[in-house]
Design a protein around this motif. Structure first.
Motif, short mmCIF file in Angstrom:
data_model
loop_
_atom_site.label_atom_id
_atom_site.label_comp_id
_atom_site.label_asym_id
_atom_site.label_seq_id
_atom_site.Cartn_x
_atom_site.Cartn_y
_atom_site.Cartn_z
N GLU A 331 0.82 -1.20 0.00
CA GLU A 331 0.00 0.00 0.00
C GLU A 331 0.86 1.26 0.00
OE1 GLU A 331 -2.74 -0.19 3.22
OE2 GLU A 331 -3.59 -2.12 2.62
N ILE A 332 2.03 1.19 0.65
CA ILE A 332 2.92 2.35 0.72
C ILE A 332 3.96 2.23 -0.38
CG2 ILE A 332 4.58 3.60 2.15
CD1 ILE A 332 3.07 2.57 4.60
N LYS A 333 3.87 3.11 -1.35
CA LYS A 333 4.78 3.07 -2.50
C LYS A 333 5.45 4.43 -2.67
CE LYS A 333 1.68 -0.01 -5.11
NZ LYS A 333 0.90 -0.16 -6.35
N ASN A 334 6.56 4.40 -3.40
CA ASN A 334 7.19 5.66 -3.78
C ASN A 334 6.32 6.37 -4.82
OD1 ASN A 334 9.54 5.65 -2.20
ND2 ASN A 334 10.59 4.31 -3.64
N HIS A 335 6.22 7.67 -4.69
CA HIS A 335 5.53 8.47 -5.70
C HIS A 335 6.30 8.35 -7.01
CE1 HIS A 335 3.97 12.09 -7.71
NE2 HIS A 335 2.91 11.94 -6.92
N PRO A 336 5.61 8.32 -8.17
CA PRO A 336 6.33 8.20 -9.45
C PRO A 336 7.44 9.22 -9.63
CG PRO A 336 3.97 7.97 -9.79
CD PRO A 336 4.15 8.35 -8.36
N SER A 337 7.26 10.40 -9.09
CA SER A 337 8.29 11.44 -9.22
C SER A 337 8.97 11.71 -7.88
CB SER A 337 7.67 12.73 -9.76
OG SER A 337 6.62 13.18 -8.91
N ALA A 338 9.09 10.66 -7.03
CA ALA A 338 9.68 10.81 -5.70
C ALA A 338 11.12 11.30 -5.80
CB ALA A 338 9.62 9.50 -4.95
N GLY A 409 8.47 21.83 4.48
CA GLY A 409 7.39 22.20 3.57
C GLY A 409 7.04 21.17 2.52
N THR A 410 7.78 20.07 2.44
CA THR A 410 7.51 19.04 1.44
C THR A 410 6.87 17.83 2.10
OG1 THR A 410 9.41 19.73 0.11
CG2 THR A 410 8.52 17.55 -0.33
N ASN A 411 5.76 17.35 1.54
CA ASN A 411 5.08 16.17 2.07
C ASN A 411 6.03 14.98 2.02
OD1 ASN A 411 3.33 13.85 2.41
ND2 ASN A 411 1.61 15.19 1.91
N ILE A 412 6.10 14.20 3.11
CA ILE A 412 7.03 13.07 3.15
C ILE A 412 6.70 12.02 2.08
CG2 ILE A 412 7.62 13.36 5.57
CD1 ILE A 412 5.70 11.04 6.22
N LYS A 413 5.47 12.03 1.56
CA LYS A 413 5.11 11.10 0.49
C LYS A 413 5.86 11.40 -0.81
CE LYS A 413 0.42 9.90 2.05
NZ LYS A 413 -1.01 9.85 1.67
N GLU A 414 6.42 12.60 -0.92
CA GLU A 414 7.15 12.99 -2.13
C GLU A 414 8.61 12.59 -2.07
OE1 GLU A 414 6.49 17.05 -3.27
OE2 GLU A 414 4.41 17.02 -2.54
N GLU A 416 11.64 9.61 -1.57
CA GLU A 416 11.87 8.18 -1.68
C GLU A 416 11.88 7.59 -0.26
OE1 GLU A 416 15.58 7.87 -3.63
OE2 GLU A 416 14.78 8.33 -5.62
N GLN A 417 11.22 6.46 -0.11
CA GLN A 417 11.11 5.87 1.22
C GLN A 417 12.47 5.59 1.84
OE1 GLN A 417 8.06 2.71 1.77
NE2 GLN A 417 7.52 3.12 -0.36
N ASN A 418 13.39 5.02 1.07
CA ASN A 418 14.70 4.68 1.62
C ASN A 418 15.47 5.92 2.06
OD1 ASN A 418 14.27 1.97 1.30
ND2 ASN A 418 15.50 1.75 -0.55
#
Length: 590
Positions: A331-338, A409-414, A416-418
């Protein structure tokens, strides 16, 4: 043509072979060679049966001596050749099956590592072990073995049917019709087998879970004298396994007796018609003996088809379960433009953060607060109020139900998880240590850390003197989950691991709450070393450890009750003052 194509797609063997092809492809030559060897293995069955005709006609009837000397040697020679081919085929097929199993297990393990924390919350250890390990063995070995058996029996059947047709087309027609009728019963039991096998897998996973819990919770079992309770639980599960096993026997083992009856009808019809054909002179005695031999070789494997069918279906269902797992998406994925998180400059902000583990059961209700970079922020409050949940949301162990967490100021979803998690070092109440050495566990924080860096980390973690006293120092084994270390030593080793990681953000989740006063004092000193020049989030039960925090946030029942410094909150006389006073009075009574 379209109906033929549909039939091809619906064929279970073909379908499963196609799904497993990526794992077979690297070894296709050996796989094909191993499978190809099954062709002459099966075909030689017909050759052995075929020799019985000239033996009967030339030796038994015409009394020709040169045939009596030659045919036994030919039969032994063909059988010896068949034995060599069987050995070679088994060796190659086992080699390929093992390689395929390893490939499947690696894919499954990679998938397991990619799954979210929520996935592990929903599945017990027995299910994980069974589906990610046992199914790979069952599927891979079963696929190759079943394919080998299928092709061997196919070409054996073709060669034997050719022998039947050569000796008597009339009797061959009877034998083939009976052979076709024999396959109908297998279709009747398949649906029932799938249902029972699915329940059996679930029950087998429950058994593995009990074993794991007994191993991990052995001290709890003894301290609460739970032996009888665990025995009863295990007995209940194994009784249910017995019930399922007997249901399988009841639902499938009638196949073999039915096959025996069908085959015996076929043999009886052949003998009856064959007697007439011999008397009428349409076939010779040699034709008949060779026919009967070929017929028995053709029918004999089918008598035990019930047992083989269970094994085949187990393999196919295991393949289906494997691809159910491989088709899962975290369910938790990197955003395509992460993008990569390079540094933390200004602040971490919680903006109207909402979260729920279960639908319609919200844990956090619109949380808003800021963590300035370089400061220490403590989270306190009632048990189950949401403190640990907040700490788990920052590295994205879970995703929010609403709102946002931002870094500068940047959402952590943006991010890369690593790269996000590499900037965070976490020390938990119960830190997981891997089986291995002190060195191996420290290097988990940074595999490229030097010897000097490790000793510096151990010194800062107040563990260097202990490690130096060990027989092999850094290379001393600590046992599974660090069982050979005390609670305080485990915590300090985890802190040393965090030091080596050298992350700018440190999260301490009840890192001293499970320790005695002496151990807590040493660990607290190590934590203070770790907190220097870093942004720190502290979740603490003992308020005496967080009085010097730059900010204290009181969280009760998923809401922020108040926030401020220790002095400000004490003066305010609110929720924090009540917590502090309660602990202070408790300590005085001690």
């Amino acid at each position: 043509m379209s109906s033929l194509k549909q039939l091809f797609k619906q064929n279970i063997l073909v379908k499963n072979f196609c799904r497993m092809w990526p794992y077979i492809k690297p070894y296709w030559f050996r796989a094909c060679l191993g499978v190809a060897l099954t062709v002459p293995v099966g075909a030689l069955d017909g050759a052995v049966a075929m020799f019985l005709k000239p033996f009967m006609d030339k030796v038994m009837v015409e009394k020709q001596p040169h045939f009596s000397a030659m045919i036994p040697f030919l039969i032994v020679g063909f059988t010896l050749l068949q034995g060599i081919l069987i050995y070679s085929s088994n060796y190659l097929n086992t080699w390929v099956a093992t390689k395929i199993t390893i490939g499947v297990k690696r894919s499954l393990f990679s998938k397991l590592l990619s799954m979210d924390t929520a996935y592990f919350d929903k599945h017990d250890s027995g299910t994980i072990l069974f589906r990610y390990s046992n199914d790979a063995d069952l599927a891979s070995a079963g696929l190759v073995d079943n394919l080998k058996q299928f092709l061997s029996k196919l070409f054996s059947s073709i060669s034997l049917i050719c022998v039947l047709l050569y000796n008597s087309w009339q009797l061959a027609l009877i034998a083939v019709v009976v052979l076709g009728l024999a396959f109908f019963p297998t279709q009747i039991v398949r649906k029932k087998m799938v249902e029972i096998m699915t329940r059996t897998v679930g029950n087998a996973a429950n058994i593995m879970t009990i074993y794991n819990e007994t191993f991990s919770g052995n001290k709890t079992i003894r301290s609460f004298t739970l032996e009888d309770l665990l025995k009863q639980k295990f007995n209940n599960v194994t009784d249910f396994m017995f019930t399922l096993t007997m249901k399988m026997v009841k639902g499938t083992n009638w196949l073999s007796p039915v096959m025996h009856v069908i085959m015996s009808i076929g043999v009886a019809l052949v003998i009856g018609c064959g007697s007439y054909l011999i008397i009428s002179g349409k076939i010779t005695s040699g034709n008949f003996v060779a026919f009967i031999a070929a017929l028995m070789m053709l029918y004999t494997p089918l008598k035990s088809v019930g047992n083989n069918y269970i094994s085949i279906q187990n393999s196919f269902l295991a393949i289906d379960r494997i691809f159910q797992i491989l088709d899962l998406q975290p369910e938790i994925k990197n955003h395509p433009s992460a993008k990569e998180l390079r540094e933390l400059r200004k602040e971490i902000r919680f903006e109207n953060v909402r979260f729920n583990y279960l639908p319609d059961k919200e844990v956090l209700h619109g949380i808003n607060f800021t963590i300035p970079i370089g400061q220490t922020v403590a989270l306190v409050g009632n048990s189950g109020g949401g403190k640990t949940t907040i700490s788990n949301l920052i590295p994205r162990f879970y995703d929010l139900s609403g709102g946002a967490i931002t870094i500068d100021g940047t959402n952590i979803k943006e991010f890369e998880q690593n790269s996000l998690r590499q900037k965070i070092a976490m020390v938990f109440q119960d830190n997981f240590l891997f089986s291995g050495t002190v060195r191996e566990n420290i290097l988990l924080g940074n595999p490229s850390a030097s010897e000097e860096t490790m000793w510096t980390a151990l010194k800062n973690a107040c563990l260097d003197e202990f490690v130096k006293s060990l027989p092999q120092q850094l290379d001393t084994q600590i046992g599974e989950r660090g069982i050979l270390l005390s609670g305080g030593q485990k915590q300090r080793l985890a802190i040393a691991r965090a030091f080596v990681k050298d992350a700018p953000l440190v999260i301490l989740d009840e890192a001293t709450s499970a320790l005695d006063n002496k151990s807590e004092h040493i660990v607290q000193k190590a934590l203070e070393n770790l907190m220097k020049n870093r942004t720190v989030i502290v979740i603490a039960h003992r308020l005496s450890t967080i009085q010097n925090a730059d900010k204290i946030v009181v969280i009760n029942d998923g809401n922020i009750a108040e926030e401020g410094t220790h002095e400000e909150l004490i003066k305010r006389g609110g929720a924090y003052h009540a917590l502090y006073s309660m602990q202070f009075r408790t300590q005085e009574t001690k």
